[in-house]
Design a protein around this motif. Structure first.
Motif, PDB file in Angstrom:
ATOM      1  N   TYR A  85      17.988  10.189  -0.022  1.00 14.50           N
ATOM      2  CA  TYR A  85      17.214   9.300   0.845  1.00 14.50           C
ATOM      3  C   TYR A  85      16.214  10.100   1.681  1.00 14.50           C
ATOM      4  CZ  TYR A  85      19.540   4.801   0.084  1.00 14.50           C
ATOM      5  OH  TYR A  85      19.980   3.618  -0.451  1.00 14.50           O
ATOM      6  N   GLU A  86      16.611  11.281   2.125  1.00 13.34           N
ATOM      7  CA  GLU A  86      15.701  12.118   2.911  1.00 13.34           C
ATOM      8  C   GLU A  86      14.499  12.534   2.067  1.00 13.34           C
ATOM      9  OE1 GLU A  86      15.760  16.251   5.563  1.00 13.34           O
ATOM     10  OE2 GLU A  86      17.597  15.487   4.657  1.00 13.34           O
ATOM     11  N   ILE A  87      14.760  12.939   0.813  1.00 15.83           N
ATOM     12  CA  ILE A  87      13.669  13.301  -0.088  1.00 15.83           C
ATOM     13  C   ILE A  87      12.765  12.108  -0.332  1.00 15.83           C
ATOM     14  CG2 ILE A  87      13.100  14.008  -2.453  1.00 15.83           C
ATOM     15  CD1 ILE A  87      15.737  15.634  -2.412  1.00 15.83           C
ATOM     16  N   ARG A  88      13.390  10.942  -0.532  1.00 20.56           N
ATOM     17  CA  ARG A  88      12.604   9.719  -0.738  1.00 20.56           C
ATOM     18  C   ARG A  88      11.664   9.471   0.430  1.00 20.56           C
ATOM     19  NH1 ARG A  88      14.563   3.577  -0.078  1.00 20.56           N
ATOM     20  NH2 ARG A  88      14.204   4.274   2.047  1.00 20.56           N
ATOM     21  N   ASP A  89      12.188   9.613   1.655  1.00 20.50           N
ATOM     22  CA  ASP A  89      11.372   9.374   2.840  1.00 20.50           C
ATOM     23  C   ASP A  89      10.201  10.351   2.930  1.00 20.50           C
ATOM     24  OD1 ASP A  89      13.108   7.364   3.484  1.00 20.50           O
ATOM     25  OD2 ASP A  89      14.099   8.430   5.123  1.00 20.50           O
ATOM     26  N   ILE A  90      10.475  11.611   2.645  1.00 19.67           N
ATOM     27  CA  ILE A  90       9.427  12.633   2.720  1.00 19.67           C
ATOM     28  C   ILE A  90       8.311  12.319   1.728  1.00 19.67           C
ATOM     29  CG2 ILE A  90       8.906  15.070   2.245  1.00 19.67           C
ATOM     30  CD1 ILE A  90      11.743  15.702   3.320  1.00 19.67           C
ATOM     31  N   LEU A  91       8.689  11.969   0.504  1.00 24.15           N
ATOM     32  CA  LEU A  91       7.690  11.672  -0.513  1.00 24.15           C
ATOM     33  C   LEU A  91       6.895  10.419  -0.155  1.00 24.15           C
ATOM     34  CD1 LEU A  91       9.746  12.422  -3.769  1.00 24.15           C
ATOM     35  CD2 LEU A  91       8.040  13.877  -2.653  1.00 24.15           C
ATOM     36  N   GLU A  92       7.570   9.398   0.373  1.00 28.10           N
ATOM     37  CA  GLU A  92       6.870   8.177   0.776  1.00 28.10           C
ATOM     38  C   GLU A  92       5.852   8.462   1.872  1.00 28.10           C
ATOM     39  OE1 GLU A  92       9.981   4.480  -0.038  1.00 28.10           O
ATOM     40  OE2 GLU A  92       9.904   5.397   1.947  1.00 28.10           O
ATOM     41  N   ARG A  93       6.260   9.218   2.859  1.00 30.60           N
ATOM     42  CA  ARG A  93       5.362   9.491   3.977  1.00 30.60           C
ATOM     43  C   ARG A  93       4.160  10.326   3.548  1.00 30.60           C
ATOM     44  NH1 ARG A  93       9.559   7.519   5.776  1.00 30.60           N
ATOM     45  NH2 ARG A  93       9.919   6.803   7.895  1.00 30.60           N
ATOM     46  N   HIS A  94       4.404  11.282   2.667  1.00 28.30           N
ATOM     47  CA  HIS A  94       3.286  12.076   2.158  1.00 28.30           C
ATOM     48  C   HIS A  94       2.324  11.188   1.375  1.00 28.30           C
ATOM     49  CE1 HIS A  94       1.070  15.500   0.544  1.00 28.30           C
ATOM     50  NE2 HIS A  94       1.147  14.904  -0.638  1.00 28.30           N
ATOM     51  N   ALA A  95       2.872  10.310   0.542  1.00 25.16           N
ATOM     52  CA  ALA A  95       2.025   9.439  -0.272  1.00 25.16           C
ATOM     53  C   ALA A  95       1.201   8.506   0.601  1.00 25.16           C
ATOM     54  CB  ALA A  95       2.888   8.631  -1.239  1.00 25.16           C
ATOM     55  N   VAL A  96       1.828   7.952   1.632  1.00 24.15           N
ATOM     56  CA  VAL A  96       1.144   6.999   2.510  1.00 24.15           C
ATOM     57  C   VAL A  96       0.005   7.661   3.273  1.00 24.15           C
ATOM     58  CG1 VAL A  96       1.432   5.647   4.621  1.00 24.15           C
ATOM     59  CG2 VAL A  96       3.065   5.394   2.740  1.00 24.15           C
ATOM     60  N   THR A  97       0.263   8.842   3.793  1.00 24.07           N
ATOM     61  CA  THR A  97      -0.759   9.514   4.602  1.00 24.07           C
ATOM     62  C   THR A  97      -1.883  10.109   3.770  1.00 24.07           C
ATOM     63  OG1 THR A  97       0.591  11.540   4.594  1.00 24.07           O
ATOM     64  CG2 THR A  97       0.846  10.044   6.469  1.00 24.07           C
ATOM     65  N   SER A  98      -1.674  10.244   2.454  1.00 23.63           N
ATOM     66  CA  SER A  98      -2.721  10.797   1.594  1.00 23.63           C
ATOM     67  C   SER A  98      -3.363   9.735   0.720  1.00 23.63           C
ATOM     68  CB  SER A  98      -2.143  11.912   0.712  1.00 23.63           C
ATOM     69  OG  SER A  98      -1.128  11.404  -0.150  1.00 23.63           O
ATOM     70  N   ARG A  99      -3.034   8.473   0.958  1.00 17.59           N
ATOM     71  CA  ARG A  99      -3.540   7.390   0.109  1.00 17.59           C
ATOM     72  C   ARG A  99      -5.044   7.206   0.294  1.00 17.59           C
ATOM     73  NH1 ARG A  99      -4.260   1.609   0.265  1.00 17.59           N
ATOM     74  NH2 ARG A  99      -3.829   1.531   2.481  1.00 17.59           N
ATOM     75  N   PRO A 100      -5.809   7.177  -0.805  1.00 19.34           N
ATOM     76  CA  PRO A 100      -7.246   6.923  -0.683  1.00 19.34           C
ATOM     77  C   PRO A 100      -7.511   5.469  -0.317  1.00 19.34           C
ATOM     78  CG  PRO A 100      -6.596   6.998  -2.996  1.00 19.34           C
ATOM     79  CD  PRO A 100      -5.382   7.393  -2.192  1.00 19.34           C
ATOM     80  N   THR A 101      -8.631   5.210   0.318  1.00 20.83           N
ATOM     81  CA  THR A 101      -8.980   3.837   0.680  1.00 20.83           C
ATOM     82  C   THR A 101      -9.413   3.070  -0.569  1.00 20.83           C
ATOM     83  OG1 THR A 101     -11.258   4.539   1.141  1.00 20.83           O
ATOM     84  CG2 THR A 101      -9.704   4.507   2.996  1.00 20.83           C
ATOM     85  N   GLY A 102      -9.248   1.757  -0.512  1.00 22.42           N
ATOM     86  CA  GLY A 102      -9.682   0.918  -1.612  1.00 22.42           C
ATOM     87  C   GLY A 102      -8.789   0.958  -2.836  1.00 22.42           C
ATOM     88  N   ALA A 103      -7.546   1.426  -2.692  1.00 22.92           N
ATOM     89  CA  ALA A 103      -6.637   1.492  -3.838  1.00 22.92           C
ATOM     90  C   ALA A 103      -6.297   0.078  -4.316  1.00 22.92           C
ATOM     91  CB  ALA A 103      -5.370   2.245  -3.465  1.00 22.92           C
ATOM     92  N   ASP A 104      -6.073  -0.064  -5.633  1.00 29.17           N
ATOM     93  CA  ASP A 104      -5.759  -1.361  -6.234  1.00 29.17           C
ATOM     94  C   ASP A 104      -4.318  -1.744  -5.904  1.00 29.17           C
ATOM     95  OD1 ASP A 104      -5.530  -3.617  -7.747  1.00 29.17           O
ATOM     96  OD2 ASP A 104      -5.849  -2.642  -9.686  1.00 29.17           O
ATOM     97  N   LEU A 105      -4.128  -2.923  -5.310  1.00 22.00           N
ATOM     98  CA  LEU A 105      -2.802  -3.372  -4.893  1.00 22.00           C
ATOM     99  C   LEU A 105      -2.169  -4.342  -5.879  1.00 22.00           C
ATOM    100  CD1 LEU A 105      -3.369  -3.982  -1.059  1.00 22.00           C
ATOM    101  CD2 LEU A 105      -2.696  -1.881  -2.235  1.00 22.00           C
ATOM    102  N   ALA A 106      -2.760  -4.486  -7.074  1.00 23.55           N
ATOM    103  CA  ALA A 106      -2.252  -5.481  -8.027  1.00 23.55           C
ATOM    104  C   ALA A 106      -0.805  -5.202  -8.420  1.00 23.55           C
ATOM    105  CB  ALA A 106      -3.142  -5.515  -9.273  1.00 23.55           C
ATOM    106  N   GLY A 107      -0.461  -3.941  -8.692  1.00 27.23           N
ATOM    107  CA  GLY A 107       0.905  -3.600  -9.079  1.00 27.23           C
ATOM    108  C   GLY A 107       1.896  -3.877  -7.972  1.00 27.23           C
ATOM    109  N   LEU A 108       1.512  -3.572  -6.743  1.00 31.70           N
ATOM    110  CA  LEU A 108       2.376  -3.806  -5.587  1.00 31.70           C
ATOM    111  C   LEU A 108       2.566  -5.300  -5.360  1.00 31.70           C
ATOM    112  CD1 LEU A 108       3.853  -2.154  -3.401  1.00 31.70           C
ATOM    113  CD2 LEU A 108       1.831  -2.434  -1.957  1.00 31.70           C
TER     114      LEU A 108
END
Length: 212
Positions: A85-108
């Motif tokens: 769970y700790e690894i999951r959190d670290i990866l999620e936070r890194h992904a969120v803070t590095s997300r480019p603007t205008g990403a396609d949200l269709a899959g989500l």
């Protein structure tokens, strides 16, 4: 392949599918014994296809064979689960803070629709899979394919425990609460506010029902 071999293979597939659904939906707990005699009666098959199914499930990391004690649903230690769970959190936070603007949200958005439908139908396996897919889609918005692949392997390892968490949560909370949490997270992602997304992830409640 002869008709007899095809029939035996079909029985193996049936057993794999039924047992996999039970395990990943949280109907069976990690560490729960899988007794051959009980399973052959419940599934209506002989020992040979059941044992082959158990072997295949062991290869998938869902079943463990314990010397002189038989088979059981795979387990992780509390420390292992906490670390994953700790690894999951670290990866999620890194992904969120590095997300480019205008990403396609269709899959989500599609994953959120499946969460809603599975909740309405009380389909625990589909719901567990949809939860995993939703979070993978959040991380995939980073555009980092290697990070996303690593993240998904972590989620697969802890899906047994995530399914148990959701089952226990269903005993003390409304089914729609899980939908609302994911809707809030989706809304934060849609607005593109990294701080709001991190707050939504922190409030997601993944660890609340870890005690076994």
């Amino acid at each position: 392949m002869s008709d007899g071999e095809l029939a035996a293979y079909s029985l193996v597939e049936l057993a794999v599918d039924r047992l996999r659904r039970d395990i990943l939906s949280g109907r069976t707990d990690p560490g729960e014994r899988l007794v051959e005699e009980q399973l052959t009666k419940r599934l209506g098959i002989s020992r040979a296809p059941l044992r082959e199914a158990m072997r295949l499930l062991a290869e998938q990391g869902l079943v463990e064979h314990i010397p002189r004690r038989g088979a059981r649903v795979a387990t992780l230690s509390d420390a292992d689960v906490g670390e994953l769970y700790e690894i999951r959190d670290i990866l999620e936070r890194h992904a969120v803070t590095s997300r480019p603007t205008g990403a396609d949200l269709a899959g989500l958005r599609s994953a959120l629709d499946v969460i809603r439908a599975a909740t309405d139908q009380d389909d625990r396996l589909e719901l567990a899979n949809a939860h995993r897919r939703f979070h993978v889609e959040v991380v995939a918005l980073s555009g980092n394919r290697q990070l996303t692949a690593l993240y998904e392997t972590v989620l697969v390892k802890i899906q047994l425990y995530m399914a148990v968490n959701m089952r226990r949560e269903a005993e003390v909370a409304r089914a729609e609460d899980g939908v609302l949490r994911h809707e809030r997270l989706f809304a934060a992602v849609e607005r593109g506010d990294a701080t709001e997304i991190l707050t939504a992830l922190s409030a997601h409640g993944a660890r609340t029902y870890l005690t076994r």
